[in-house]
Scaffold this motif. Structure first.
Motif, mmCIF file in Angstrom:
data_model
loop_
_atom_site.group_PDB
_atom_site.id
_atom_site.type_symbol
_atom_site.label_atom_id
_atom_site.label_comp_id
_atom_site.label_asym_id
_atom_site.label_seq_id
_atom_site.Cartn_x
_atom_site.Cartn_y
_atom_site.Cartn_z
ATOM 1 N N TRP A 45 0.874 -1.170 0.000
ATOM 2 C CA TRP A 45 0.000 0.000 0.000
ATOM 3 C C TRP A 45 0.910 1.219 0.000
ATOM 4 O O TRP A 45 1.740 1.376 0.895
ATOM 5 N N ARG A 46 0.799 2.078 -1.014
ATOM 6 C CA ARG A 46 1.648 3.265 -1.085
ATOM 7 C C ARG A 46 0.777 4.510 -1.037
ATOM 8 O O ARG A 46 -0.115 4.702 -1.865
ATOM 9 N N LEU A 47 1.050 5.346 -0.058
ATOM 10 C CA LEU A 47 0.325 6.600 0.085
ATOM 11 C C LEU A 47 0.762 7.555 -1.022
ATOM 12 O O LEU A 47 1.948 7.796 -1.215
ATOM 13 N N VAL A 48 -0.207 8.074 -1.778
ATOM 14 C CA VAL A 48 0.079 9.031 -2.850
ATOM 15 C C VAL A 48 -0.205 10.439 -2.340
ATOM 16 O O VAL A 48 0.653 11.307 -2.387
ATOM 17 N N TYR A 60 -4.535 1.445 5.534
ATOM 18 C CA TYR A 60 -4.070 0.670 4.386
ATOM 19 C C TYR A 60 -4.727 -0.694 4.318
ATOM 20 O O TYR A 60 -5.356 -1.042 3.332
ATOM 21 N N ALA A 61 -4.563 -1.482 5.356
ATOM 22 C CA ALA A 61 -5.049 -2.854 5.334
ATOM 23 C C ALA A 61 -6.327 -2.972 6.144
ATOM 24 O O ALA A 61 -6.462 -2.359 7.184
ATOM 25 N N SER A 62 -7.241 -3.762 5.658
ATOM 26 C CA SER A 62 -8.492 -4.037 6.363
ATOM 27 C C SER A 62 -8.624 -5.551 6.483
ATOM 28 O O SER A 62 -9.428 -6.162 5.786
ATOM 29 N N ASN A 88 7.457 0.509 5.483
ATOM 30 C CA ASN A 88 8.672 0.277 4.698
ATOM 31 C C ASN A 88 9.458 1.568 4.475
ATOM 32 O O ASN A 88 10.164 1.701 3.493
ATOM 33 N N ASP A 89 9.302 2.540 5.401
ATOM 34 C CA ASP A 89 10.030 3.803 5.287
ATOM 35 C C ASP A 89 11.433 3.716 5.877
ATOM 36 O O ASP A 89 11.929 4.651 6.473
ATOM 37 N N THR A 97 5.215 3.584 2.146
ATOM 38 C CA THR A 97 4.737 2.285 1.681
ATOM 39 C C THR A 97 4.644 1.317 2.852
ATOM 40 O O THR A 97 5.525 1.262 3.698
ATOM 41 N N TYR A 98 3.546 0.568 2.870
ATOM 42 C CA TYR A 98 3.343 -0.478 3.865
ATOM 43 C C TYR A 98 3.268 -1.810 3.128
ATOM 44 O O TYR A 98 2.800 -1.867 1.991
ATOM 45 N N ILE A 99 3.755 -2.874 3.766
ATOM 46 C CA ILE A 99 3.725 -4.199 3.153
ATOM 47 C C ILE A 99 3.093 -5.202 4.109
ATOM 48 O O ILE A 99 3.176 -5.055 5.326
#
Length: 134
Positions: A45-48, A60-62, A88-89, A97-99
């Motif tokens: 999930w990448r924040l724009v 991001y995640a549900s 992931n910063d 970004t989250y993974i």
């Protein structure tokens, strides 16, 4: 599986404790089929853009709302996940970004195409093809 599938999600007045606007990229980076036939969906999930306070991983995640459907009309609930998604910063990582991953059951015989659903955010990632490995 083919190339990663990326969907850009834009929500106007998305309410995560306020009337904020959010745009993020949701990417299924890989799908690993385990020896027992279960499927592990690796996600990013990448924040724009985001006009609210520092976002939390819950944006991001549900996990409770993630599911799969196939071309035969079957539904699959998740049977496991990575837990809290990882930020992931870090040095060498991807900024904002989250993974994480989700584990789903063995697909039904004859299933060739999958769609990933996040019913909380009303997001679908269609066209995930099941192909035999080499």
């Amino acid at each position: 599986m083919g190339a990663p599938v990326t969907i850009t999600v834009t929500a106007v007045s998305l309410d995560f404790n306020g009337p904020y606007n959010l745009t993020m990229d949701l990417c299924v980076t890989t799908v690993q089929v385990n020896n027992d036939g279960t499927m592990k969906f690796n996600m990013e999930w990448r924040l724009v853009t985001w006009d609210g306070p520092l976002p939390s991983r819950y944006m991001y995640a549900s996990p409770d709302f993630m599911s799969l459907g196939d071309n035969l009309g079957n539904g699959y609930g998740r049977i496991g996940d990575s837990g809290p998604v990882v930020d992931n910063d870090v040095v060498g990582g991807k900024p904002d970004t989250y993974i994480g991953w989700y584990l789903f059951p063995v697909p039904k015989n004859g299933a060739t195409t999958l769609t990933l659903f996040d019913t909380l955010k009303k997001v679908t990632v269609p066209g995930i093809m099941l192909r035999p490995g080499k």
